[in-house]
Design a protein around this motif. Structure first.
Motif, PDB file in Angstrom:
ATOM      1  N   VAL A 346     101.132  43.233  70.293  1.00 49.18           N
ATOM      2  CA  VAL A 346     101.400  44.154  69.186  1.00 49.18           C
ATOM      3  C   VAL A 346     100.152  44.317  68.322  1.00 49.18           C
ATOM      4  O   VAL A 346      99.804  45.430  67.906  1.00 49.18           O
ATOM      5  CB  VAL A 346     102.581  43.638  68.337  1.00 49.18           C
ATOM      6  N   LEU A 347      99.451  43.217  68.052  1.00 46.97           N
ATOM      7  CA  LEU A 347      98.261  43.288  67.212  1.00 46.97           C
ATOM      8  C   LEU A 347      97.118  44.005  67.916  1.00 46.97           C
ATOM      9  O   LEU A 347      96.277  44.634  67.261  1.00 46.97           O
ATOM     10  CB  LEU A 347      97.833  41.878  66.789  1.00 46.97           C
ATOM     11  N   ARG A 348      97.077  43.921  69.243  1.00 51.29           N
ATOM     12  CA  ARG A 348      96.078  44.709  69.973  1.00 51.29           C
ATOM     13  C   ARG A 348      96.317  46.206  69.748  1.00 51.29           C
ATOM     14  O   ARG A 348      95.380  46.976  69.582  1.00 51.29           O
ATOM     15  CB  ARG A 348      96.143  44.376  71.473  1.00 51.29           C
ATOM     16  N   ALA A 365      92.451  38.368  65.891  1.00 51.48           N
ATOM     17  CA  ALA A 365      91.687  37.178  66.260  1.00 51.48           C
ATOM     18  C   ALA A 365      92.512  35.912  66.048  1.00 51.48           C
ATOM     19  O   ALA A 365      92.455  34.978  66.852  1.00 51.48           O
ATOM     20  CB  ALA A 365      90.396  37.112  65.443  1.00 51.48           C
ATOM     21  N   GLY A 366      93.309  35.890  64.961  1.00 49.25           N
ATOM     22  CA  GLY A 366      94.168  34.735  64.721  1.00 49.25           C
ATOM     23  C   GLY A 366      95.162  34.517  65.852  1.00 49.25           C
ATOM     24  O   GLY A 366      95.405  33.384  66.285  1.00 49.25           O
ATOM     25  N   ASP A 375      86.914  32.808  73.157  1.00 55.12           N
ATOM     26  CA  ASP A 375      85.782  33.711  73.372  1.00 55.12           C
ATOM     27  C   ASP A 375      86.150  35.150  73.000  1.00 55.12           C
ATOM     28  O   ASP A 375      85.357  35.877  72.396  1.00 55.12           O
ATOM     29  CB  ASP A 375      85.313  33.650  74.834  1.00 55.12           C
ATOM     30  N   GLU A 376      87.360  35.557  73.382  1.00 58.48           N
ATOM     31  CA  GLU A 376      87.806  36.904  73.031  1.00 58.48           C
ATOM     32  C   GLU A 376      87.971  37.030  71.513  1.00 58.48           C
ATOM     33  O   GLU A 376      87.612  38.052  70.920  1.00 58.48           O
ATOM     34  CB  GLU A 376      89.125  37.232  73.730  1.00 58.48           C
ATOM     35  N   ALA A 377      88.499  35.979  70.872  1.00 61.07           N
ATOM     36  CA  ALA A 377      88.641  35.984  69.425  1.00 61.07           C
ATOM     37  C   ALA A 377      87.281  36.117  68.741  1.00 61.07           C
ATOM     38  O   ALA A 377      87.142  36.818  67.732  1.00 61.07           O
ATOM     39  CB  ALA A 377      89.331  34.698  68.963  1.00 61.07           C
ATOM     40  N   LYS A 378      86.282  35.464  69.302  1.00 58.83           N
ATOM     41  CA  LYS A 378      84.938  35.538  68.724  1.00 58.83           C
ATOM     42  C   LYS A 378      84.409  36.966  68.775  1.00 58.83           C
ATOM     43  O   LYS A 378      83.838  37.467  67.795  1.00 58.83           O
ATOM     44  CB  LYS A 378      84.003  34.593  69.480  1.00 58.83           C
ATOM     45  N   LEU A 381      86.124  38.990  66.092  1.00 59.30           N
ATOM     46  CA  LEU A 381      85.659  38.672  64.746  1.00 59.30           C
ATOM     47  C   LEU A 381      84.257  39.207  64.481  1.00 59.30           C
ATOM     48  O   LEU A 381      83.931  39.594  63.356  1.00 59.30           O
ATOM     49  CB  LEU A 381      85.705  37.156  64.516  1.00 59.30           C
ATOM     50  N   LEU A 382      83.426  39.239  65.508  1.00 58.23           N
ATOM     51  CA  LEU A 382      82.102  39.835  65.350  1.00 58.23           C
ATOM     52  C   LEU A 382      82.224  41.313  65.000  1.00 58.23           C
ATOM     53  O   LEU A 382      81.522  41.836  64.125  1.00 58.23           O
ATOM     54  CB  LEU A 382      81.293  39.661  66.639  1.00 58.23           C
ATOM     55  N   LYS A 383      83.150  41.986  65.669  1.00 56.28           N
ATOM     56  CA  LYS A 383      83.381  43.402  65.369  1.00 56.28           C
ATOM     57  C   LYS A 383      83.949  43.561  63.957  1.00 56.28           C
ATOM     58  O   LYS A 383      83.533  44.442  63.199  1.00 56.28           O
ATOM     59  CB  LYS A 383      84.341  44.004  66.395  1.00 56.28           C
ATOM     60  N   ALA A 384      84.893  42.685  63.587  1.00 56.74           N
ATOM     61  CA  ALA A 384      85.483  42.750  62.244  1.00 56.74           C
ATOM     62  C   ALA A 384      84.425  42.533  61.172  1.00 56.74           C
ATOM     63  O   ALA A 384      84.431  43.196  60.130  1.00 56.74           O
ATOM     64  CB  ALA A 384      86.593  41.707  62.111  1.00 56.74           C
ATOM     65  N   ALA A 385      83.507  41.612  61.418  1.00 53.72           N
ATOM     66  CA  ALA A 385      82.450  41.327  60.443  1.00 53.72           C
ATOM     67  C   ALA A 385      81.535  42.533  60.259  1.00 53.72           C
ATOM     68  O   ALA A 385      81.060  42.804  59.160  1.00 53.72           O
ATOM     69  CB  ALA A 385      81.649  40.109  60.886  1.00 53.72           C
ATOM     70  N   ARG A 386      81.303  43.284  61.341  1.00 56.69           N
ATOM     71  CA  ARG A 386      80.482  44.484  61.223  1.00 56.69           C
ATOM     72  C   ARG A 386      81.207  45.562  60.427  1.00 56.69           C
ATOM     73  O   ARG A 386      80.577  46.362  59.737  1.00 56.69           O
ATOM     74  CB  ARG A 386      80.125  45.036  62.615  1.00 56.69           C
ATOM     75  N   TRP A 387      82.537  45.598  60.546  1.00 54.31           N
ATOM     76  CA  TRP A 387      83.317  46.637  59.877  1.00 54.31           C
ATOM     77  C   TRP A 387      83.671  46.271  58.440  1.00 54.31           C
ATOM     78  O   TRP A 387      84.100  47.125  57.671  1.00 54.31           O
ATOM     79  CB  TRP A 387      84.613  46.893  60.643  1.00 54.31           C
ATOM     80  N   GLU A 388      83.510  44.992  58.073  1.00 47.96           N
ATOM     81  CA  GLU A 388      83.943  44.521  56.758  1.00 47.96           C
ATOM     82  C   GLU A 388      83.056  45.118  55.667  1.00 47.96           C
ATOM     83  O   GLU A 388      81.861  44.838  55.592  1.00 47.96           O
ATOM     84  CB  GLU A 388      83.871  42.998  56.707  1.00 47.96           C
TER      85      GLU A 388
END
Length: 459
Positions: A346-348, A365-366, A375-378, A381-388
């Motif tokens: 659902v979160l995907r 990611a959680g 690894d997939e969560a990482k 999160l890298l993408k989320a950090a770029r969008w933050e």
């Protein structure tokens, strides 16, 4: 933390990144000039782009539409039209020339929709496997107020490219205008698989909202109360709006908009019991509207009634497959109930519908971490950090994950790399947010101290 420095830091953690192509840069520059009103420069760059051989199909069509728009602003449609006509004299079966003539016809005074339709049908006949031509034809027919005629071309475009959002949304719009609500909703179900932009998700949700209004419109005799209540709500006079809406509910007990708006006003006033009663009534009055179950689910979730909220989030998602909030709410509720595997899917979908929502990716990611897919969560999160855009929530979650991987790995070289990445990230977070207790705690767990962290002086 300096935003550029943060992005550079995140990029060092990425692997296999692709630099922006020269063609992409050309289009970005052209769009920037156009946004600033520098139409001549934009027109010149779009012209360079359409002649670029490396341009992708979607980019090429988009560049031509932008070029025609700029040329129209400059009053220079004539050269484009003349060139396209000359091309057709030499090559009568050139679909792109027909496409350009259709675009220029739409920009003429009065909008020659009949001429545009003629050229788009010709382009579709010559290039039957290209989805843009039936898609654009369907859009023109919709604009001309012919939804029944638009359905065929739009359905063809969807069948040619099943994971392309624009024709799918337009087809749903045409079906909704024809009163075929169930079919319109069904067309939007795979929208999350189409990698839609935030604007496309908004358009898809607007189709559903319009369907709900068409199913239960505000009658003319109730319009005065409706307009008065909306004026109060827009000015944040919630208590005054609630008084008007309660009166409207008494005088017009079968108009679903009034209990819905009353429920929302009661939420603002923290009257959750009254809000639940009103929202349930709105859901009964207009079962096509996803808003009442969605807001009701959010109220119950906030009150800790997570199990009760799950079914309502499912109902809202079923009624509006384009709703990121419904997907996000359901996924978060499932996580709270420790149903991580179910929450993951659902979160995907929520992430796919989020445009560029960092909080949605952090929740995804959680779920991935709980499922053991670190690894997939990482990567998420890298993408989320770029969008933050503001705050450090995504970067803190990334630092926490790096610490978790550092402690669990048995590979010494991997451990050293993870240690350096986590330490550097936490140091940068603390420079930007020296008051962050979580960052300090994570750094203490990583290194045993918080030394060498000097808060920036306050100005």
């Amino acid at each position: 933390m300096n935003r550029i420095a943060a992005l550079l830091l995140i990029s060092t953690l990425l692997s296999g990144g692709c630099p922006q192509t020269a063609v992409g840069t050309l289009l970005v520059r052209a769009a920037a000039h156009e946004q600033k009103g520098e139409t001549h420069q934009a027109c010149r760059l779009y012209w360079q782009a359409v002649r670029e051989k490396r341009l992708g199909t979607d980019e090429r069509f988009g560049a031509w539409r932008s070029l025609v728009r700029c040329a129209h602003s400059l009053g220079r449609l004539g050269p484009l039209t003349g060139q396209a006509r000359a091309t057709l004299k030499r090559h009568p079966d050139d679909p792109l020339a027909h496409y350009i003539l259709a675009l220029t016809a739409l920009k003429r005074a009065g909008g020659r929709m009949d001429l545009a339709q003629k050229h788009l049908r010709a382009a579709q006949r010559v290039a039957p496997q290209e989805a843009e031509y039936p898609h654009r034809l369907g859009r023109v027919l919709l604009a001309a107020g012919q939804p029944a005629d638009a359905v065929g071309p739009l359905r063809r475009a969807v069948n040619l490219r099943r994971r392309w959002a624009p024709p799918r949304i337009s087809l749903a719009r045409a079906l909704a205008l024809l009163g075929r609500y169930a079919r319109a909703r069904q067309v939007l179900v795979p929208l999350a698989e189409c990698s839609p932009t935030a604007k496309e998700v908004q358009r898809g949700s607007a189709v559903i909202s319009d369907m709900a209004r068409l199913a239960d419109p505000v009658p003319p005799k109730a319009r005065r109360l409706f307009d008065r209540a909306m004026a109060f709500l827009h000015r944040d006079f919630t208590a005054a709006a609630a008084v008007v809406l309660r009166k409207a509910c008494r005088e017009h007990p079968y108009v679903s908009s009034f209990p819905l708006l009353t429920g929302l006003a009661e939420i603002r006033l923290s009257n959750y019991g009254a809000a639940i009663i009103r929202l349930r009534k709105a859901a009964r009055l207009n079962p096509l509207d996803p808003a009442p179950p969605l807001h009701l689910a959010e109220v119950l979730a906030n009150l800790g009634r997570t199990s009760d909220a799950v079914g309502l989030f499912r109902q809202a998602r079923r009624l509006n497959p384009a709703s990121r909030r419904a997907h996000m709410g359901l996924g978060t509720a499932l996580l709270k109930l420790q149903r991580s595997t179910e929450a993951l899917g659902v979160l995907r979908q929520a992430a796919a519908l989020s445009g560029r929502s960092a909080p949605t990716l952090v929740s995804l990611a959680g779920a991935l971490i709980r499922a053991g897919r670190l690894d997939e969560a990482k990567r998420v999160l890298l993408k989320a950090a770029r969008w933050e855009k503001t705050g450090v929530r995504a970067r803190l979650a990334l630092a926490e994950l790096l610490l978790k991987q550092y402690r669990s790995t048995r590979d010494e070289s991997a451990a050293e790399r993870l240690f350096r990445q986590a330490k550097k990230l936490l140091d940068e977070i603390l420079k930007a947010s020296p008051e962050s207790g979580k960052a300090r705690n994570l750094r203490r767990k990583l290194t045993g101290s918080t030394e060498a962290i000097k808060p920036r002086p306050r100005h």
